[in-house]
Design a protein around this motif. Structure first.
Motif, PDB file in Angstrom:
ATOM      1  N   TYR A   1      -2.826  -0.724   1.788  1.00 21.30           N
ATOM      2  CA  TYR A   1      -3.827   0.323   1.619  1.00 21.30           C
ATOM      3  C   TYR A   1      -3.299   1.735   1.784  1.00 21.30           C
ATOM      4  CZ  TYR A   1      -6.772  -3.727   1.866  1.00 21.30           C
ATOM      5  OH  TYR A   1      -7.337  -4.949   1.623  1.00 21.30           O
ATOM      6  N   ARG A   2      -2.131   1.856   2.344  1.00 18.61           N
ATOM      7  CA  ARG A   2      -1.608   3.210   2.510  1.00 18.61           C
ATOM      8  C   ARG A   2      -0.085   3.205   2.459  1.00 18.61           C
ATOM      9  NH1 ARG A   2      -4.180   1.695   6.812  1.00 18.61           N
ATOM     10  NH2 ARG A   2      -5.878   3.127   6.418  1.00 18.61           N
ATOM     11  N   VAL A   3       0.434   4.396   2.315  1.00 18.33           N
ATOM     12  CA  VAL A   3       1.882   4.543   2.301  1.00 18.33           C
ATOM     13  C   VAL A   3       2.433   4.189   3.676  1.00 18.33           C
ATOM     14  CG1 VAL A   3       3.784   6.139   1.946  1.00 18.33           C
ATOM     15  CG2 VAL A   3       1.725   6.344   0.550  1.00 18.33           C
ATOM     16  N   THR A   4       3.458   3.364   3.680  1.00 17.61           N
ATOM     17  CA  THR A   4       4.026   2.919   4.944  1.00 17.61           C
ATOM     18  C   THR A   4       5.312   3.673   5.251  1.00 17.61           C
ATOM     19  OG1 THR A   4       3.197   0.719   4.440  1.00 17.61           O
ATOM     20  CG2 THR A   4       4.814   0.890   6.211  1.00 17.61           C
ATOM     21  N   VAL A   5       5.451   4.083   6.497  1.00 22.95           N
ATOM     22  CA  VAL A   5       6.680   4.762   6.912  1.00 22.95           C
ATOM     23  C   VAL A   5       7.334   3.962   8.023  1.00 22.95           C
ATOM     24  CG1 VAL A   5       7.674   6.842   7.900  1.00 22.95           C
ATOM     25  CG2 VAL A   5       5.755   7.030   6.332  1.00 22.95           C
ATOM     26  N   LYS A   6       8.605   3.633   7.818  1.00 22.95           N
ATOM     27  CA  LYS A   6       9.345   2.961   8.877  1.00 22.95           C
ATOM     28  C   LYS A   6      10.506   3.836   9.274  1.00 22.95           C
ATOM     29  CE  LYS A   6       8.471  -1.819   7.928  1.00 22.95           C
ATOM     30  NZ  LYS A   6       9.158  -3.045   8.294  1.00 22.95           N
TER      31      LYS A   6
ATOM     32  N   TYR B   1       2.179  -1.233  -5.495  1.00 23.84           N
ATOM     33  CA  TYR B   1       1.534  -0.849  -6.753  1.00 23.84           C
ATOM     34  C   TYR B   1       0.863  -2.088  -7.316  1.00 23.84           C
ATOM     35  CZ  TYR B   1       5.679  -2.871  -9.017  1.00 23.84           C
ATOM     36  OH  TYR B   1       6.671  -3.703  -9.427  1.00 23.84           O
ATOM     37  N   ASN B   2      -0.046  -1.886  -8.226  1.00 28.26           N
ATOM     38  CA  ASN B   2      -0.780  -3.030  -8.732  1.00 28.26           C
ATOM     39  C   ASN B   2      -0.918  -3.017 -10.243  1.00 28.26           C
ATOM     40  OD1 ASN B   2      -3.093  -1.227  -9.189  1.00 28.26           O
ATOM     41  ND2 ASN B   2      -3.143  -1.223  -6.939  1.00 28.26           N
ATOM     42  N   ALA B   3      -1.329  -4.137 -10.751  1.00 28.43           N
ATOM     43  CA  ALA B   3      -1.569  -4.274 -12.186  1.00 28.43           C
ATOM     44  C   ALA B   3      -2.908  -4.984 -12.328  1.00 28.43           C
ATOM     45  CB  ALA B   3      -0.456  -5.077 -12.843  1.00 28.43           C
TER      46      ALA B   3
ATOM     47  N   ILE C   1      -2.185  -6.584  -6.499  1.00 26.09           N
ATOM     48  CA  ILE C   1      -0.920  -6.044  -6.021  1.00 26.09           C
ATOM     49  C   ILE C   1       0.212  -6.875  -6.601  1.00 26.09           C
ATOM     50  CG2 ILE C   1       0.555  -5.723  -4.006  1.00 26.09           C
ATOM     51  CD1 ILE C   1      -1.998  -5.161  -2.422  1.00 26.09           C
ATOM     52  N   VAL C   2       1.126  -6.245  -7.236  1.00 24.04           N
ATOM     53  CA  VAL C   2       2.189  -7.017  -7.890  1.00 24.04           C
ATOM     54  C   VAL C   2       3.582  -6.607  -7.434  1.00 24.04           C
ATOM     55  CG1 VAL C   2       0.858  -7.589  -9.915  1.00 24.04           C
ATOM     56  CG2 VAL C   2       2.115  -5.442  -9.849  1.00 24.04           C
TER      57      VAL C   2
END
Lengths: 344, 344
Positions: free
Chosen positions: B275-280, B300-302, B306-307
């Motif tokens: 659901y959101r940008v992940t930062v590690k 990203y999804n198609a 989510i693909v």
DNA sequence: CTTTAGCACTCATTTGATAGGAGTGCTAAT
DNA sequence: ATTAGCACTCCTATCAAATGAGTGCTAAAG
């Protein structure tokens, strides 16, 4: 430029020693390692001569000698001895290529992998292309209303197919007619010819199917382009960092810059000799950025036709014998993989 | 860990300054650049406090401060302000993605290209995979004696087809029967289920076609695997060299070693938040080799599913705001490209 | 109680001088 | 023609000293 035996021996010693150590080679180290039966002083004299002819040079006054571009060339042409792969290595290659089902992309990956296992140079290859393949038949097969399959069959036996979306008012008869016209126009032409002879001729003929045909031709173009396009694959970027010349980041950047531009690599692959392994040393690669690099290339084929080229790129201080053996061997295996069994 | 406003400002200044310059940040430079209305001495006091809490550290006694992993985390969570792409950049992205005909491979290339244009970090993405796609129908269409087309249609509308060679004594009726059986077994299952439920069940049913079915199942497996396989693509290896941390070859080697092992990158992509940008940051990437790196990922999804996942990898001193904006934007564009129009 | 000027102190980095050493070129002897 | 010997060059490693950036602390000012 006929060199007497001893000069040849000295040159060979310098080249091989430098290839091994990446350091300038001193007269003493040659006298020690190679049993030429002469003292360092004599070797120094020979070296002075070799330098005058331009086959070796001195990075600075109090350093040993390094082969020049011409020196490497002489070595490759006249002095170098062929090497063989060890049984172990041959086995490794077989193992890598021993996948059961052969998809083209996989084979290319195998090739890259095999070469990077065997050498510490950059590997690159132009993917198989079939621009001279002759189109045998086009089929348009309806899968369901609004969806069909475009099938392109080549004389060589390759079959390509892609799904196409159709407006739902297109009937099977329409498709049959379109198929007929396409075959009429394209049958017997090479893929290259088809993409070049304007696809628009057909467009006009089938003007009443305007929308549909537009779409079909678009897809057809994609399929053909996929065949014709000489894809470029690259590997070994991390392995090349093992070479001592790239312990300087500036050098790494240079190299990366060079390989970033695909046309550079394409150019190297372009003029590979179809009959033998090609070696390009320094400026022989016609690129200002590549004066410090060397490349070894060889073509590979599928069913007797040359379809691509494999290349290695490394510092001029490349192990030419090794590189040539690997390139030769891998292109052969690759050709077999592409020709022997059917590749899907 | 509630920081008062000024401590926050100082931390923010340190992080942003360090991101920009890659150098330790001194109290004076903060006093100069940011108008905090206090003297360097005051800032020094704040810095001492921040260091005690463990948000910044000092490389050595007489150096400025550098954010710690926890410092970056605090910055990303609490202090960082979102950035926007410039209109110019948005235009650039549109231009890159504005290819007329969309082949999956091309779209991925576009993605890599776009991101490398926009940042100097490593880009990588797991290619679209459709293991949860449901099989709608299998068709086997004879093209000519001894050659047929295996067509796999998914509920999502994706169609995959591959040519198969048959022994020439197989009739159209045989193929129809095989098709029937395959559909009976596989229809309605997800691709993942199919590859897992032993294909051998079917094999037994069709034992009398032994040879043919063998071959067909093999191809079917290839087709399905292609769908299911989460391919990994990587780009920006040369761009990353621009980062000052990689002016040391040892660092470059480390990084290359890390990215060489696909599983490392896969692991980073794996636990991206849908659901959101992940930062590690640093050790948050669970890898001993990656303690100095940070990664920013987004899925990203198609067509709503989510693909795949897109990621950036860079030094811990990454421009998080920028990276997050780019990743977010590109995954959106990518999803549109994959969903909006049909992709072949 | 907070802020800040001032100053002593630390320590990485730069600079320059020196010594060491690898390797050559030349000369004279073999 | 070969080679031992030696002077010469020039790169490189080493070390000390100088430099300077930056801090921490203290004491005074607000």
């Amino acid at each position: 430029m006929a060199l007497d035996l001893r000069k040849q021996q000295v040159l060979e010693a310098i080249v091989e020693c430098h290839i091994e150590t990446a350091e300038p080679v001193s007269s003493r180290s040659i006298a020690r390692k190679y049993n030429l039966g002469v003292s360092p002083a004599t070797i120094r004299n020979e070296m002075a001569d070799l330098e005058e002819i331009g086959l070796i040079r001195q990075p600075h006054t109090s350093a040993g000698r390094v082969p020049s571009q011409r020196g490497y060339r002489y070595y490759v042409d006249k002095l170098m001895k062929k090497t063989e792969l060890t049984p172990r290595e041959e086995k490794l290659i077989r193992a890598i290529f021993a996948k059961k089902v052969k998809v083209l992309a996989d084979i290319i990956q195998c090739t890259l992998k095999a070469v990077t296992e065997l050498t510490d140079y950059l590997v690159f290859l132009s993917g198989p292309y079939f621009e001279n393949d002759v189109l045998k038949k086009i089929k348009i097969i309806q899968l369901m209303p609004g969806k069909a399959l475009l099938v392109v069959m080549a004389e060589t036996g390759w079959v390509h197919s892609k799904a196409i979306d159709l407006s739902s008012d297109i009937t099977v008869d329409d498709l049959a007619y379109i198929e007929l016209v396409l075959n009429h126009y394209f049958q017997g032409l090479t893929f290259k010819q088809i993409t070049r002879t304007v696809l628009k001729d057909v467009y006009n003929e089938l003007i009443k199917y305007r929308k549909t045909i537009n779409h079909i031709l678009e897809i057809l173009e994609v399929v053909l382009q996929e065949e014709v396009k000489e894809n470029l694959y690259l590997g070994g970027t991390n392995k090349i960092l093992k070479q001592p010349e790239y312990s300087d980041v500036e050098e790494v950047r240079n190299l990366m810059n060079f390989i970033e531009r695909e046309e550079n690599l394409r150019m190297i692959l372009q003029d590979a000799d179809p009959y033998r392994v090609t070696v390009k040393i320094g400026e022989e690669i016609k690129s200002e950025q590549a004066t410090k690099y060397s490349a070894v290339t060889a073509v590979y084929n599928a069913g007797g036709n040359i379809v691509g080229t494999l290349g290695l790129l490394g510092p001029m201080r490349m192990d030419y014998a090794r590189a040539m053996t690997v390139v030769e061997h891998i292109t052969r295996v690759l050709s077999e993989a592409l020709s022997g069994e059917k590749v899907y």
